[in-house]
Design a protein around this motif. Structure first.
Motif, PDB file in Angstrom:
ATOM      1  N   ASN A 163      29.707 -22.615  40.674  1.00  0.00           N
ATOM      2  CA  ASN A 163      30.871 -23.072  39.916  1.00  0.00           C
ATOM      3  C   ASN A 163      31.083 -24.556  40.200  1.00  0.00           C
ATOM      4  N   GLY A 165      33.893 -27.488  39.804  1.00  0.00           N
ATOM      5  CA  GLY A 165      35.305 -27.720  39.491  1.00  0.00           C
ATOM      6  C   GLY A 165      35.724 -29.104  39.957  1.00  0.00           C
ATOM      7  N   TYR A 167      38.793 -31.049  41.623  1.00  0.00           N
ATOM      8  CA  TYR A 167      40.043 -30.872  42.363  1.00  0.00           C
ATOM      9  C   TYR A 167      40.319 -32.153  43.138  1.00  0.00           C
ATOM     10  N   ALA A 181      41.785 -29.561  47.068  1.00  0.00           N
ATOM     11  CA  ALA A 181      43.032 -28.879  46.716  1.00  0.00           C
ATOM     12  C   ALA A 181      42.867 -27.965  45.503  1.00  0.00           C
ATOM     13  N   LYS A 186      42.006 -20.606  40.474  1.00  0.00           N
ATOM     14  CA  LYS A 186      40.877 -21.348  39.900  1.00  0.00           C
ATOM     15  C   LYS A 186      39.589 -20.701  40.410  1.00  0.00           C
ATOM     16  N   HIS A 187      38.537 -20.797  39.602  1.00  0.00           N
ATOM     17  CA  HIS A 187      37.291 -20.110  39.987  1.00  0.00           C
ATOM     18  C   HIS A 187      36.779 -20.612  41.338  1.00  0.00           C
ATOM     19  N   GLY A 188      36.877 -21.930  41.542  1.00  0.00           N
ATOM     20  CA  GLY A 188      36.418 -22.486  42.812  1.00  0.00           C
ATOM     21  C   GLY A 188      37.204 -21.887  43.973  1.00  0.00           C
ATOM     22  N   THR A 220      37.905 -28.755  33.164  1.00  0.00           N
ATOM     23  CA  THR A 220      38.439 -27.965  32.055  1.00  0.00           C
ATOM     24  C   THR A 220      38.048 -26.502  32.294  1.00  0.00           C
ATOM     25  N   ALA A 308      39.549 -40.839  38.247  1.00  0.00           N
ATOM     26  CA  ALA A 308      40.263 -40.250  37.106  1.00  0.00           C
ATOM     27  C   ALA A 308      41.689 -39.943  37.561  1.00  0.00           C
ATOM     28  N   MET A 320      41.018 -36.683  26.989  1.00  0.00           N
ATOM     29  CA  MET A 320      39.925 -35.710  27.082  1.00  0.00           C
ATOM     30  C   MET A 320      40.475 -34.295  27.214  1.00  0.00           C
ATOM     31  N   ARG A 353      48.630 -29.026  28.784  1.00  0.00           N
ATOM     32  CA  ARG A 353      48.846 -27.656  29.260  1.00  0.00           C
ATOM     33  C   ARG A 353      50.227 -27.122  28.881  1.00  0.00           C
TER      34      ARG A 353
HETATM   35  C1  LIG Z   1      40.821 -35.365  37.385  1.00  0.00           C
HETATM   36  C2  LIG Z   1      41.216 -33.931  37.552  1.00  0.00           C
HETATM   37  C3  LIG Z   1      41.832 -33.529  38.716  1.00  0.00           C
HETATM   38  C4  LIG Z   1      42.169 -32.187  38.922  1.00  0.00           C
HETATM   39  N1  LIG Z   1      42.739 -31.800  40.097  1.00  0.00           N
HETATM   40  C5  LIG Z   1      42.929 -30.491  40.347  1.00  0.00           C
HETATM   41  C6  LIG Z   1      43.381 -30.053  41.618  1.00  0.00           C
HETATM   42  O1  LIG Z   1      43.658 -30.844  42.523  1.00  0.00           O
HETATM   43  N2  LIG Z   1      43.499 -28.718  41.835  1.00  0.00           N
HETATM   44  C7  LIG Z   1      43.191 -27.804  40.858  1.00  0.00           C
HETATM   45  O2  LIG Z   1      43.267 -26.592  41.116  1.00  0.00           O
HETATM   46  N3  LIG Z   1      42.797 -28.188  39.627  1.00  0.00           N
HETATM   47  C8  LIG Z   1      42.642 -29.504  39.364  1.00  0.00           C
HETATM   48  N4  LIG Z   1      42.208 -29.902  38.129  1.00  0.00           N
HETATM   49  C9  LIG Z   1      42.027 -28.910  37.073  1.00  0.00           C
HETATM   50  C10 LIG Z   1      40.775 -28.116  37.320  1.00  0.00           C
HETATM   51  O3  LIG Z   1      39.688 -28.975  37.453  1.00  0.00           O
HETATM   52  C11 LIG Z   1      40.528 -27.172  36.150  1.00  0.00           C
HETATM   53  O4  LIG Z   1      41.558 -26.223  36.109  1.00  0.00           O
HETATM   54  C12 LIG Z   1      39.190 -26.498  36.225  1.00  0.00           C
HETATM   55  O5  LIG Z   1      39.034 -25.630  35.143  1.00  0.00           O
HETATM   56  C13 LIG Z   1      39.044 -25.721  37.511  1.00  0.00           C
HETATM   57  O6  LIG Z   1      37.764 -25.160  37.538  1.00  0.00           O
HETATM   58  P1  LIG Z   1      37.492 -23.721  38.108  1.00  0.00           P
HETATM   59  O7  LIG Z   1      38.456 -22.762  37.445  1.00  0.00           O
HETATM   60  O8  LIG Z   1      36.068 -23.502  37.735  1.00  0.00           O
HETATM   61  O9  LIG Z   1      37.715 -23.752  39.572  1.00  0.00           O
HETATM   62  C14 LIG Z   1      41.886 -31.238  37.907  1.00  0.00           C
HETATM   63  C15 LIG Z   1      41.266 -31.649  36.720  1.00  0.00           C
HETATM   64  C16 LIG Z   1      40.934 -32.986  36.539  1.00  0.00           C
HETATM   65  C17 LIG Z   1      40.241 -33.397  35.269  1.00  0.00           C
END
Ligand SMILES: Cc1cc2nc3c(=O)[nH]c(=O)nc-3n(C[C@H](O)[C@H](O)[C@H](O)COP(=O)(O)O)c2cc1C
Length: 480
Positions: A163, A165, A167, A181, A186-188, A220, A308, A320, A353
């Motif tokens: 996966n 992600g 964060y 974080a 979240k999948h991660g 995303t 970002a 985006m 969101r």
């Molecule tokens: C720049 C950026 C920062 C993000 N920071 C976080 C974060 O700190 N914690 C979090 O849970 N999701 C964060 N997100 C949203 C997750 O990346 C998003 O929900 C993603 O689908 C999570 O992937 P996963 O479900 O595969 O774990 C962030 C997204 C972006 C684009």
């Protein structure tokens, strides 16, 4: 060596060709990069900004912001075309997320032995993340966040599926470690939890600079069970080259600029936050968070950190997120088989969101409400949604004025607003209170004309477009 697939430098070359790259030299990592980036997001045509000669750091160690903040840059990132405008990106993206998801398994990662990333290797005990110009982005951030545009790889311990992600990640222990974080759910975060239950520790790799396709896909809601690296392969039509972390076996994109590998343990915590977030507010207070025990770091010569930073919209990735989320929500609604969905829009001012509008060609009583409920809970929208507004097909859900007009004239609050309770919220929510579960409530606003009255509802007081075109031909010069 040729630039590997998903190299950030190839993206930078393209952005330079588009005339959309600004070079800023000499700005300080402490708030100046963040401030300049913030100003750039508010320009009519926000550029990407490449920061160099950052005080205290060797020239060549750079930071990029605004990587996906225009239709051309986002269109290029998603391999939809290099010349698209706003409407063109949205149109070209329609239907693609579900096709990419379906094709992902045909593009397993391609392990390679060599990559520019491997030019410099640092053993865990010598790692100092502050040797890179990590910004303090916002005035009240708890520290310096190296992970904003990052790509964090975890795996499902049972299936082995990777996966990716995105964060937020704050540097801790003077650069020796970094927090991750990932929000529960979240999948991660689920992968990490499962590893903890099985092995007491969880492997992880992180890339801090790469083609922003990985920022888009990592950031995303790609459906669960699908590797974002394979999904990226489907977008590219080519398998993504990766190097394998020798300690964890997890992949690292070969196009990465800076990467680490290491382990997370339930008791390896460091204080993290607050951080200026996509809601437009700082989130919460400083609290302990999982931190990576870094076993190894690699970086290219003159590496580029992909930044970002979020904040009050518009922010670095709000454009985006809106475009991607809107396409994904539309695709997911279509996949349910419910008919008549015309367009979904996850508004930028709601951080992509909180506020979603969907237009529907009503076919039967209850249809609009059905679409609203599905939209409020489809996987692409479920996390931290607050409002879903359903409008008729004559309303453009992406136009806030039209949506407000429909809400004001076609919904009766007593009948047409429903509140869903105990839904998937977040500690990032400015309304969340310390010590309570991260749940929220969300409202569905049915701003469609009542189905039974579609034939008799008052006519819209607006001329037919053909008539107006004729009038304009005849009289337009009098208004010019
Ligand atoms: C720049 C950026 C920062 C993000 N920071 C976080 C974060 O700190 N914690 C979090 O849970 N999701 C964060 N997100 C949203 C997750 O990346 C998003 O929900 C993603 O689908 C999570 O992937 P996963 O479900 O595969 O774990 C962030 C997204 C972006 C684009």
């Amino acid at each position: 060596m040729d630039e590997p697939l998903l190299s950030l430098r190839t993206h930078l070359d393209a952005v330079e060709r588009f005339g959309e790259l600004r070079h800023v030299r000499g700005a300080h990592w402490d708030l100046e990069l963040g401030g300049i980036a913030e100003l750039s997001y508010r320009l009519a045509a926000p550029p990407a900004v490449l920061f160099d000669e950052i005080p205290g750091y060797p020239a060549g160690m750079r930071v990029l912001t605004g990587s996906t903040g225009s239709p051309r840059r986002l269109g290029r990132t998603l391999r939809l075309g290099d010349d698209l405008d706003d409407a063109g990106v949205v149109a070209a993206l329609r239907g693609k997320p579900s096709r990419w998801a379906a094709a992902a398994r045909d593009f397993p990662v391609r392990p390679v032995d060599d990559a520019p990333l491997l030019a410099n290797e640092v053993p865990g005990e010598e790692v100092n993340l502050l040797e890179f110009p990590v910004p303090r982005w916002h005035e009240h951030d708890g520290g310096r966040f190296i992970g904003t545009g990052c790509f964090v790889v975890t795996s499902d311990p049972e299936t082995g599926v990777h996966n990716g992600g995105c964060y937020r990640m704050e540097v801790a222990d003077d650069g020796r470690t970094v927090t991750v974080a990932a929000v529960p759910g979240k999948h991660g975060a689920q992968n990490i939890q499962r590893w903890f239950e099985r092995e007491g520790r969880a492997p992880v790799t992180v890339s801090f600079g790469h083609d922003p396709l990985l920022l888009v896909l990592g950031g995303t809601e790609v459906p669960g069970g699908i590797s974002e690296l394979e999904y990226a392969g489907a977008v590219l039509g080519e398998r993504v080259p990766v190097v394998s972390g020798p300690d964890t076996g997890l992949p690292i994109p070969a196009g990465s600029e800076i990467a680490i590998e290491g382990w997370l343990r339930p008791d390896h915590l460091r204080d993290e936050g607050p951080f200026g977030e996509w809601t437009g507010y700082y989130s919460g207070r400083r609290r302990p968070n999982l931190a990576v025990e870094i076993t190894r770091l690699w970086h290219r010569d003159d590496p580029v950190l992909l930044g970002a930073p979020p904040g009050k919209p518009p922010h670095d990735y709000s454009y985006m997120r809106t475009v991607m989320k809107s396409a994904m929500i539309h695709d997911e609604l279509a996949a349910t088989g419910v008919p008549g969905v015309v367009k979904a829009w996850a508004h930028e001012s709601g951080g992509g969101r909180l506020f979603i509008a969907v237009s529907v060609e009503q076919r039967y009583p209850g249809h609009a409400r059905q679409v609203a409920h599905l939209a409020a809970h489809c996987p692409a929208a479920a996390y931290m949604n607050r409002y879903v507004v359903v409008v008729d097909a004559d309303i453009n859900p992406a136009d806030p004025d039209e949506v407000i007009w429909a809400m004001s004239t076609r919904s009766d609050p007593g009948q047409d607003i429903e509140v869903l309770r105990q839904t998937w919220g977040s500690r990032l929510d400015p309304l969340w209170t310390e010590g309570t579960p991260a749940r929220n409530t969300r409202a569905i606003i049915d701003a469609c004309r009542p189905f039974e009255r579609l034939g008799s509802f008052p006519r819209v007081a607006r001329s037919e477009p053909e008539f107006l075109r004729e009038i304009e031909r005849k009289w337009g010069d009098q208004l010019a």
